[in-house]
Design a protein around this motif. Structure first.
Motif, short mmCIF file in Angstrom:
data_model
loop_
_atom_site.label_atom_id
_atom_site.label_comp_id
_atom_site.label_asym_id
_atom_site.label_seq_id
_atom_site.Cartn_x
_atom_site.Cartn_y
_atom_site.Cartn_z
N UNK A 153 140.89 39.47 38.65
CA UNK A 153 139.76 39.77 39.45
C UNK A 153 140.03 40.68 40.43
N UNK A 154 141.07 40.30 41.51
CA UNK A 154 141.44 41.25 42.61
C UNK A 154 141.90 42.64 42.08
N UNK A 155 142.47 42.61 41.17
CA UNK A 155 143.23 43.80 40.60
C UNK A 155 142.06 44.64 40.10
N UNK A 156 141.00 44.06 39.19
CA UNK A 156 139.86 44.78 38.64
C UNK A 156 138.86 45.28 39.81
N UNK A 157 138.91 44.60 40.85
CA UNK A 157 138.21 45.17 42.27
C UNK A 157 138.95 46.24 42.61
N UNK A 158 140.01 46.29 42.80
CA UNK A 158 140.47 47.43 43.30
C UNK A 158 140.42 48.66 42.53
N UNK A 159 140.72 48.40 41.32
CA UNK A 159 140.47 49.79 40.16
C UNK A 159 139.11 50.35 40.41
N UNK A 160 137.94 49.38 40.27
CA UNK A 160 136.58 49.81 40.51
C UNK A 160 136.46 50.54 41.93
N UNK A 161 137.00 49.69 42.92
CA UNK A 161 136.80 50.49 44.32
C UNK A 161 137.42 51.80 44.55
#
Length: 305
Positions: free
Chosen positions: A97-105
């Motif tokens: 999840x944290x990596x996915x959030x960084x990608x989306x951001x």
């Protein structure tokens, strides 16, 4: 002639640089030099701190890939270069999840697709081989959100590598085939032994022979039976030895060995270089300012006269 030399001498001295005069200028304008140096130092310090804050840190782990097929067919080759080329692996890593959030951001919505996901992971994951030992692999992950999520990337990557290794499945399948064939061979050997026992009971000539002569008698009188017996016994021993060899491979199934724990690696920034250059530039500009002020002061004095 002497008069001309005497006239020229003052001109030569006028063109020479007076070191003491330069030092006096620097001393007179020392506070301009100090203030300029301090200003440049503060600016460079701010730049250095900014660069340092933007310098990424990493987590690293080393593994050793010792893969052999041991003469078995169908063993997959572990290939570190194809992990991120497979869409399913990209999606699996981005389940963190944290990596996915960084990608989306950091990725505009209109550019969010499998290609940009792959590029994002390729930028934060670095896989390198040891020049001295190509089997030793280093996995370096840029810390984005937090260390735990970066550790999850490393562990997921190693899990994917291990899933490529199907040696255990191949050994299991091979053992099942060998065991089945061994059982058939065992039954065939028992049938041949039963035929030989029948010969012992029915053939009167064999009863008069010594025990060590009886097999020679059967080999000469029943060559086909003897040949079948030799072949089946040979096959039986071969399959038994092969099963023993396959069992011994169980200790070698783990082709991927973790040679180090996950450890922190501080990123190399240019903060110190920026600070040093700022101080030197500040001192240099301070000296220029000092001479510029001296020139302006001299010009004003001449103008007033």
């Amino acid at each position: 002639m002497n008069k001309e030399l005497k006239v020229m001498e003052p001109k030569q001295y006028d063109d020479e640089i007076d070191l003491y005069e330069l030092i006096e200028i620097l001393v007179r304008h020392k506070w301009s030099i100090v203030l300029t140096t301090i200003l440049c130092t503060m600016l460079s310090l701010g730049g250095a701190l900014y660069v340092r804050s933007k310098t990424p840190n990493y987590l690293m782990k080393s593994i050793l890939i010792q893969q052999e097929d041991y003469g078995l067919k169908g063993v997959n080759k572990i290939n570190i270069d194809t992990i991120l080329l497979q869409d399913k692996n990209v999606k699996r890593i981005l389940e963190i999840e944290p990596i996915k959030a960084e990608y989306l951001e950091n990725t505009p919505k209109e550019k969010q697709n499998i290609a940009s996901e792959r590029k994002f992971l390729q930028e934060i994951i670095t896989i390198s081989k040891n020049d001295k030992n190509p089997k030793e692999i280093s996995i370096k992950i840029e810390i984005l959100a937090d260390e735990n999520s970066s550790k999850d990337i490393i562990n997921t990557y190693i899990d994917i590598l291990r899933e490529q290794d199907n040696l255990a499945d191949v050994i299991k399948k091979e053992k099942a085939l060998k065991s089945e064939t061994l059982e058939k061979t065992r039954l065939e050997v028992e049938n041949i032994q039963s035929e030989i026992l029948t010969i012992f009971t029915k053939d009167r000539d064999i009863r008069a022979l010594k025990p060590e002569e009886r097999m020679e008698y059967i080999a000469s009188k029943y060559p086909d039976l003897n040949l079948r017996k030799s072949e089946q016994e040979k096959y039986y021993n071969t399959y038994v030895n092969e099963l023993i060899r396959l069992d011994s491979l169980n200790d070698k199934i783990d082709s991927i060995k973790e040679t180090t724990d996950i450890y922190f690696l501080k990123g190399q920034s240019k903060a110190k270089l920026i600070l040093v250059v700022g101080i030197v530039m500040g001192l240099f500009l301070g000296i220029i300012v000092a001479f510029l002020k001296e020139f302006i002061d001299g010009y004003e004095r001449r103008y007033k006269k």
